[in-house]
Design a protein around this motif. Structure first.
Motif, short mmCIF file in Angstrom:
data_model
loop_
_atom_site.label_atom_id
_atom_site.label_comp_id
_atom_site.label_asym_id
_atom_site.label_seq_id
_atom_site.Cartn_x
_atom_site.Cartn_y
_atom_site.Cartn_z
N ILE A 66 -60.19 -25.84 -107.50
CA ILE A 66 -59.43 -26.89 -108.54
C ILE A 66 -60.75 -28.13 -109.07
O ILE A 66 -61.27 -28.74 -108.21
N TRP A 67 -60.70 -28.11 -110.33
CA TRP A 67 -61.49 -29.02 -110.70
C TRP A 67 -60.87 -29.56 -112.28
O TRP A 67 -60.20 -28.98 -112.87
N PRO A 68 -61.37 -30.85 -112.43
CA PRO A 68 -60.78 -31.27 -113.56
C PRO A 68 -61.79 -31.38 -114.75
O PRO A 68 -63.09 -31.27 -114.70
N GLU A 69 -61.13 -31.55 -116.14
CA GLU A 69 -61.86 -31.45 -117.28
C GLU A 69 -61.29 -32.87 -118.01
O GLU A 69 -60.34 -32.87 -118.57
N ILE A 70 -61.90 -34.00 -117.98
CA ILE A 70 -61.36 -35.23 -118.49
C ILE A 70 -61.44 -35.09 -120.06
O ILE A 70 -62.62 -34.97 -120.54
N SER A 84 -59.68 -37.60 -121.90
CA SER A 84 -59.42 -38.76 -122.53
C SER A 84 -59.21 -39.81 -121.46
O SER A 84 -59.33 -39.40 -120.39
N ASP A 85 -59.05 -41.08 -121.56
CA ASP A 85 -58.50 -42.18 -120.60
C ASP A 85 -57.37 -41.73 -119.80
O ASP A 85 -57.22 -42.21 -118.82
N ASN A 86 -56.46 -41.01 -120.47
CA ASN A 86 -55.24 -40.62 -119.64
C ASN A 86 -55.06 -39.23 -119.84
O ASN A 86 -53.86 -38.86 -119.18
N LYS A 87 -55.76 -38.46 -120.20
CA LYS A 87 -55.43 -36.90 -120.27
C LYS A 87 -56.81 -36.11 -119.50
O LYS A 87 -57.61 -36.40 -119.80
N LEU A 88 -56.15 -35.14 -119.20
CA LEU A 88 -57.16 -34.15 -118.47
C LEU A 88 -56.53 -32.62 -118.48
O LEU A 88 -55.40 -32.43 -118.75
N HIS A 89 -57.72 -31.64 -118.39
CA HIS A 89 -57.25 -30.45 -118.23
C HIS A 89 -57.70 -30.17 -116.76
O HIS A 89 -58.62 -30.43 -116.24
N LEU A 90 -56.44 -29.67 -115.98
CA LEU A 90 -56.78 -29.43 -114.57
C LEU A 90 -56.99 -27.87 -114.48
O LEU A 90 -55.86 -27.08 -114.85
N HIS A 91 -58.07 -27.70 -114.15
CA HIS A 91 -58.50 -26.16 -113.93
C HIS A 91 -58.48 -25.59 -112.49
O HIS A 91 -58.71 -26.30 -111.67
N CYS A 92 -57.64 -24.30 -112.35
CA CYS A 92 -57.58 -23.73 -111.03
C CYS A 92 -57.91 -22.36 -111.08
O CYS A 92 -57.78 -21.75 -112.19
N SER A 93 -58.57 -22.07 -110.12
CA SER A 93 -58.94 -20.62 -109.88
C SER A 93 -58.82 -20.12 -108.69
O SER A 93 -58.75 -20.98 -107.66
N VAL A 94 -58.14 -18.79 -108.44
CA VAL A 94 -57.71 -18.15 -107.36
C VAL A 94 -58.58 -16.91 -107.26
O VAL A 94 -58.26 -15.85 -108.03
N SER A 95 -59.45 -16.82 -106.22
CA SER A 95 -60.39 -15.63 -106.24
C SER A 95 -59.99 -14.96 -104.93
O SER A 95 -60.09 -15.60 -103.82
N ASP A 96 -60.09 -13.70 -105.17
CA ASP A 96 -60.02 -12.75 -103.67
C ASP A 96 -60.93 -11.89 -103.74
O ASP A 96 -61.64 -11.35 -104.71
N THR A 97 -60.81 -11.10 -102.60
CA THR A 97 -61.96 -10.12 -102.40
C THR A 97 -61.32 -8.78 -102.16
O THR A 97 -61.40 -7.69 -101.56
N GLY A 98 -60.02 -8.68 -102.96
CA GLY A 98 -59.09 -7.67 -102.78
C GLY A 98 -59.49 -6.33 -103.53
O GLY A 98 -60.37 -6.23 -103.89
N ILE A 99 -58.31 -5.67 -103.88
CA ILE A 99 -58.51 -4.24 -104.22
C ILE A 99 -58.79 -4.28 -105.89
O ILE A 99 -59.03 -3.16 -106.35
N GLY A 100 -58.61 -5.43 -106.34
CA GLY A 100 -58.86 -5.25 -107.99
C GLY A 100 -57.89 -4.65 -109.01
O GLY A 100 -57.00 -4.23 -108.34
N ILE A 101 -58.25 -4.77 -110.17
CA ILE A 101 -57.11 -4.42 -111.19
C ILE A 101 -57.91 -3.08 -111.87
O ILE A 101 -59.01 -3.70 -112.44
N LYS A 102 -57.05 -2.09 -112.03
CA LYS A 102 -58.02 -1.03 -112.77
C LYS A 102 -57.82 -1.47 -114.18
O LYS A 102 -57.07 -2.12 -114.58
N GLU A 103 -58.79 -0.91 -114.97
CA GLU A 103 -58.88 -1.20 -116.58
C GLU A 103 -57.70 -0.95 -117.38
O GLU A 103 -57.01 -1.64 -117.94
N GLU A 104 -57.00 0.36 -116.90
CA GLU A 104 -55.75 0.50 -117.62
C GLU A 104 -54.60 -0.22 -117.39
O GLU A 104 -53.63 -0.20 -118.21
N ASP A 105 -54.54 -0.99 -115.95
CA ASP A 105 -53.29 -1.89 -116.06
C ASP A 105 -53.52 -3.19 -116.43
O ASP A 105 -52.44 -3.83 -116.28
N ARG A 106 -54.62 -3.51 -116.92
CA ARG A 106 -54.98 -5.03 -117.17
C ARG A 106 -53.99 -5.44 -118.50
O ARG A 106 -53.50 -6.57 -118.26
N SER A 107 -53.80 -4.52 -119.44
CA SER A 107 -53.05 -4.93 -120.42
C SER A 107 -51.61 -5.29 -120.21
O SER A 107 -51.14 -6.11 -120.98
N GLN A 108 -51.06 -4.90 -118.90
CA GLN A 108 -49.68 -4.98 -118.61
C GLN A 108 -49.42 -6.03 -117.57
O GLN A 108 -48.56 -6.07 -117.15
#
Lengths: 768, 395
Positions: free
Chosen positions: A334-338, A340-364
């Motif tokens: 999790i990291w911030p992107e400031i 303005s003085d009172n607004k930010l974008h809070l960025h989060c990423s969740v990464s895994d070393t799992g089975i991944g997603i097939k190309e054909e499944d990504r659209s749905q």
């Protein structure tokens, strides 16, 4: 001779050279001939193929014409001056025009069909399309010659030359989408109804689910038999899964129906992380997985937004990551992107070393109710709603969610949300170990032995449970079973915090709270509402009534701890006084006794309320019965009581009167069973005075039996029930009354065999 | 390993031709193990040529006739003789020629020759070069299949000798043996890392694919819709002459052929002849039942691009082996492709010269069938016989 020899050699060499030159020349001629022949063949073949192509082009042109002329859409081809170069017959059919519009400006062609304003708008769009080369489409309501207020989708795209891609004009397509729009509206209505139904159903299912989970926990704790414990553990796990699915459906339905509001409260990310780590750790217990946190210390400490929804998105992504990762690691960054003085974008990423997603499944992936790669993931449970919910929540929080996946190697979901923040304090370094240690057990974060707590609930079982939870914090807990009793207690003694059930007979929680607030010492005292109503927005609604906060039932230990921590004055707080493990007071023998004892009274009270047609209090009583029954695992009785509660709310006295005996029969059966465990026997209705009732003669008794038998023979259960009710107006002994009640229940269940047995039994009890 | 390609235009005075080739190899250092590969005009007396070359060199010489060739310095040439000399101290180039092949003995003879060569080697073979004449009784696919069956792990590269488009005078030669019914096999062992690519160039008109419903090896009898010739007639591509190679030189049949892992690979097939009586057609390569085929035009404009594409891909693969020094490009391109280049027959040659990395040498022949490994969509490698295709190996 020598000269002759030399001359001969020279001549031979010259002949050889000439021969070679001749060969080369011949070869060149042959090659030229070959090449000429081949060129002729190539020319011939390309002519043949050209003919084939020409025939194909003609055929395609023929088909194009058929396609255009038979299309229900209207096609216009306009040149760059917006003059009609081609139009399909459909235009003439719909407009009823008799004059040719080809070579007329589009304005003239459409002047008798469309309004001047719409034509001007069309012309404007056409020019924009030619200058931008971008297709435009919009929807307009148009009155045609055959029907009024048709809805057309008008699409304008550039017409290009195939040879040099130059724009030659525009293609204007009018598509009548009236039926489509109506169908869409109908579908949306149906979808809305579905969402409402799902939301209602899910809510109804949650109550018994909570009881199942609660009871399985008690079995786990109390049962000495390891097999029983194992089974209970499985019930608990399965119930949690089911509850999670139901919660997903409920949540999604609310989001779909747009029935949720985002909170804008102050919160710290550390509390979100606390819960996230606790849940992730618990989920990963049986897996060879490492959970890693990478939290930017510069994130502002005080964020403003919807903490619960942010946590929901993160937990959903982490749960997915854990589900689809057999081993390796799951990392939350999790990291911030400031901004303005009172607004930010809070960025989060969740990464895994799992089975991944097939190309054909990504659209749905973000579609609702869609589960990808179902063959491989059959064993992985879920509704297929998690990511759809995440996407909608993130969008509502002015953010975006994306993902990157390599099939077989893992997946990273990344999202950001817009948040406000205040102050300059930052989160600092967060160590996942600290969070994990904190979250491993349910221990109170503090104790407050001198804190005066008042718990108000008309349901004594709930009171016991609450008492069990709060006594880990304080020894000063007072209980009240009604709003009036609570007010009386509050007048006599000053409580530091009050937990008030909302739905109580005579005086509900809101009214009681308002009375208490009138007392001078209670203007600022925290009064927390206890309720099973967890619908989104309920909290705000309670706060607007004047409650200080909201604690959902069944009470969650952590939520209770958080509420107490929030409202306990600092001077009362002490560090852990509690040395033992923190567990709620069990629903044990004492609670069961309470249920049994309360049942004795309620068994008499319910028919009385019906007789007095006091639907309001009857509804309150069956509402309480529903909760008690659910709490001790009596699903059937709980559902039965729920049906009566609903009937009460709908003022359906007829249903209540007709089904009351059946409900009482089931309730009585429970109480009798409890009696063997608690030694609190259900008193026979002998306490009910029957002094005014007429005694039965032997003949009358025999006649009654005959009528019963006759009705049963005719399978006329309505008549039989009527006879039973009539019989109750006579003075009967408890056994006879019990048999009659059982007969009513059997009639309600259409159990003819049982009725027959009971009539025989009643016959034998005539003299008792 | 080192390699050098030299060329002479002289094919009539072979003493002079050999002397010219030798002169061009003057500074080239011949090492312990060496092989000469000759591609020459069909009118060359190859036995006399080899005899003249053996006056200078004692290494074995293999070769094939060709309608045109490409060399490092001279580029495209439609006549003449090219000689590529491969030499090394630590690797091996072991060559031999089979006995006369018939349909019946082909597999046995090919296996026997292969094993004989293998026995003479000290290192495992990494690459097999194969050159064969165009035979009516034995298809290029059969040769590929028989060799693959011996050692499926060895990549095959080579082609079918060509001639002046009479399809009857092409031949291969090995030292003093010249033949129209034998094949040459060269096994290369030692530290080499061969990399391949093949590309064809057709106009993708998205024409309808017909499924082959009846065929035997390279003879297609029926496709969906009827007899092959009837279907072609219906399309306006009727064939009057039995010998149809030239008639169809501007077009090609694309065939999607199923390989044994269930995937399809796309190969080109040239029409060789037709049988008007039974409506069948003979192709230069096999078209099994179940294959899907359609008639396409060769994309003349894109032919040089396909050469460039193949080169770029092979050069990219070379970069995956930074520790190995590549010296040699061998190339087989289809004779039909160069015919289609018409007024610009040297287009492929120019592209090769332009893209050839510095310090490397190239020798190419135009053939009646190209042998080169091909990858399926999922990356499985198969030895495949092609037509109308540009194929390239570097090692």
């Amino acid at each position: 001779m020598e000269v002759i020899e030399r001359t001969k050699e020279m001549l031979e060499a010259e002949i050889k050279q000439l021969t070679n030159q001749l060969r080369k020349t011949n070869r060149k001629i042959e090659r030229l001939e070959r090449d000429r022949r081949i060129m002729a063949v190539l020319f011939d073949q390309s002519a043949k193929l050209r003919n084939i192509n020409d025939a194909e082009v003609k055929r395609q042109s023929f088909y194009n014409t058929i396609l255009l002329e038979n299309s229900p859409d209207i096609f216009f081809l306009l040149n760059t001056e917006l003059v009609v170069r081609m139009v399909t017959d459909q235009f003439y059919k719909i407009s009823n025009l008799n004059i040719q519009v080809v070579d007329l400006p589009i304005r003239t062609a459409l002047c008798s069909v469309l309004s001047n304003e719409l034509i001007t708008n069309l012309e404007k769009h056409c020019r924009e399309v030619m200058s931008s080369s971008q297709t435009q489409s919009f929807i307009e309501h148009v009155d045609t010659s055959t029907s009024l207020n048709r809805i057309f989708e008008i699409s304008i795209s550039p017409a290009r030359s195939k040879a040099d891609n130059q724009i030659l004009g525009v293609i204007l397509v009018f598509r009548d989408i009236t039926d489509l729009v109506k169908a869409k509206e109908r579908a949306e209505e149906a979808d809305q109804a579905k969402s409402n139904f799902l939301a209602n159903m899910s809510h109804e299912i949650r109550t018994p689910m909570n009881a199942i989970i609660g009871m399985s926990e008690f079995i786990l704790r109390d049962a000495p038999d390891s097999i029983v414990r194992e089974h209970a553990s499985q019930i608990k796990t399965a119930s949690h899964s089911l509850l999670s699915i139901i919660n997903d459906i409920l949540d999604f339905s609310k989001i779909e129906a747009d029935r949720f509001e985002l909170n804008q409260d102050k919160f710290s990310l550390s509390s979100v992380l606390y819960n996230v780590v606790a849940i992730a750790t618990a989920r990963m217990q049986d897996k060879d997985l490492k959970f890693e946190l990478n939290i930017d210390p510069s994130i502002p400490y005080t964020l403003i937004g919807d903490e619960r929804r942010l946590q929901q998105v993160i937990i959903n992504l982490i749960n997915n990551a854990i589900k689809f990762t057999p081993h390796g690691s799951v990392t939350l960054h999790i990291w911030p992107e400031i901004l303005s003085d009172n607004k930010l974008h809070l960025h989060c990423s969740v990464s895994d070393t799992g089975i991944g997603i097939k190309e054909e499944d990504r659209s749905q992936l973000f579609q609702s109710f869609v589960r990808v790669d179902t063959t491989r993931n059959r064993s992985i449970e879920g509704t297929g709603l998690g990511l759809a919910i995440c996407q909608r929540l993130v969008k509502r929080m002015n953010g975006k969610i994306t993902f990157y996946s390599v099939y077989g190697l893992g997946t990273t979901f990344t999202f950001y949300i817009e948040c406000s923040y205040s102050g300059k304090e930052t989160l600092g370094v967060i160590d996942s170990k600290d969070l994990r240690n904190e979250s491993q057990s349910f221990e109170p974060t503090f104790s407050a032995p001198n804190l005066n707590i008042l718990v108000v609930d008309d349901n004594t079982v709930n009171l016991k449970v609450a008492q069990g939870i709060f006594k880990s914090y304080s020894n000063n807990i007072a209980l009240a079973t009604s709003g009036i009793e609570a007010i009386e207690l509050a007048e006599k003694k000053t409580f530091d915090i009050i937990f008030m059930d909302h739905m109580m007979p005579i005086m509900d929680g809101e009214e009681a709270m308002q009375h208490i607030r009138q007392l001078p010492q209670y203007a600022e005292t925290p009064i927390v509402v206890l309720t099973a109503n967890t619908i989104s927005g309920a909290r705000d609604s309670y706060l607007s009534m004047g409650f200080s906060d909201f604690l959902p039932k069944p009470i969650d230990l952590k939520q209770a701890d958080a509420i107490l921590a929030k409202f306990t004055p600092v001077e009362f707080k002490q560090d852990f006084a509690n040395n033992g493990s923190f567990v709620p007071n069990p629903i044990d023998q004492e609670i069961l006794e309470q249920v049994a004892a309360e049942g004795k009274e309620k068994l008499l009270l319910l028919p009385k309320l019906v007789e007095q047609k006091d639907i309001k209090n009857y509804t309150i009583q069956v509402h309480a019965l529903k909760s008690v029954a659910a709490l001790i695992g009596r699903k059937s009785l709980s559902e039965h009581a729920l049906a009566h509660e609903k009937a009460g709310k709908a003022k359906n006295l007829r249903y209540i009167e007709k089904d009351l005996d059946s409900l009482l029969y089931e309730y009585r059966a429970l109480l009798e069973e409890l009696a063997t465990k608690t030694k609190v026997y259900v008193s026979e209705p002998e306490s009910e005075p029957q002094v005014n009732l007429q005694k039965l003669s032997e003949d009358q008794f025999a006649e009654i039996i005959t009528r019963f038998e006759g009705a049963l023979e005719d399978f006329d259960l309505d008549l039989l029930t009527e006879f039973i009710n009539e019989t109750k107006h006579y003075q009967l002994n408890p056994t006879q009354l019990n048999i009659l009640s059982s007969m009513q229940a059997a009639a309600a269940a259409f159990d003819y065999d049982k009725l027959n047995e009971l009539i025989v039994l009643l016959k034998s009890k005539k003299g008792e | 390993m080192a390699a050098k390609t030299v060329y002479t235009e002289e094919i009539d005075d072979l003493e002079l031709a050999a002397a010219e080739l030798h002169a061009k190899l003057k500074d080239f250092h011949i090492m312990k193990n060496t092989l000469g590969i000759v591609f020459c005009d069909v009118e060359t007396d190859e036995i006399a040529l080899v005899e003249e070359l053996h006056k200078y060199y004692d290494f074995p010489i293999i070769g094939a006739t060709t309608v045109a060739m490409i060399t490092t310095e001279d580029g495209y040439k439609d006549t003449g003789i090219s000689l590529m000399v491969l030499t090394c101290n630590y690797g091996e180039f072991c060559a031999d020629v089979t006995e006369e092949l018939t349909a019946e003995n082909a597999q046995e003879e090919i296996t026997k020759t292969y094993n004989k060569i293998k026995t003479s080697m000290n290192t495992p073979e990494k690459l097999a070069l194969v050159y064969a004449p165009q035979m009516t009784h034995l298809t290029g696919d059969s040769i590929v299949n028989y060799l693959t069956a011996i050692n499926p792990d060895v990549h095959l590269f080579g082609g079918i000798a060509s001639d002046s488009f009479d399809l009857t005078s092409n031949r291969i030669f090995y030292n003093d043996i010249s033949s129209r019914s034998r094949i040459i096999i060269v096994l290369i062992g030692g530290n080499i890392h061969p990399v391949f690519q093949q590309q064809y160039s057709i106009i993708d008109d998205k024409g309808v694919m017909s499924e082959v419903t009846k065929s035997e090896e390279n003879v297609v009898y029926e496709v969906t819709g009827g007899k092959l010739l009837d279907v072609l007639n219906l399309k306006g591509m009727g064939i009057a002459k039995a010998d149809a190679y030239i008639e169809f030189v501007g077009s090609v049949f694309e065939a999607n052929i199923k390989v044994d892992n269930g995937e399809y690979i796309s190969v080109m097939r040239d029409l060789r002849s037709v049988n008007v009586e039974d409506g069948s057609a003979v192709f230069l390569g096999n078209v099994p039942v179940g294959s899907k085929m359609r008639l396409c035009m060769l994309n003349k404009e894109n032919i040089t691009n396909s050469v460039k594409g193949a080169f770029k891909d092979v050069i990219a693969q070379i970069k995956d082996h930074p520790d190995y020094k590549y010296t040699t490009f061998l190339c087989t391109s289809c004779a039909g492709r160069f015919l289609n280049l018409a007024t610009e027959p040297d287009a492929e040659g120019k592209a090769c010269q332009e893209l050839l990395p510095e310090g490397m040498t190239i020798c190419a022949m135009y053939s009646y069938g190209e042998i080169c490994p091909t990858y399926t969509p999922t990356g499985q490698c198969y030895n495949v016989f092609h037509n109308k295709t540009f194929t390239l190996v570097a090692f």
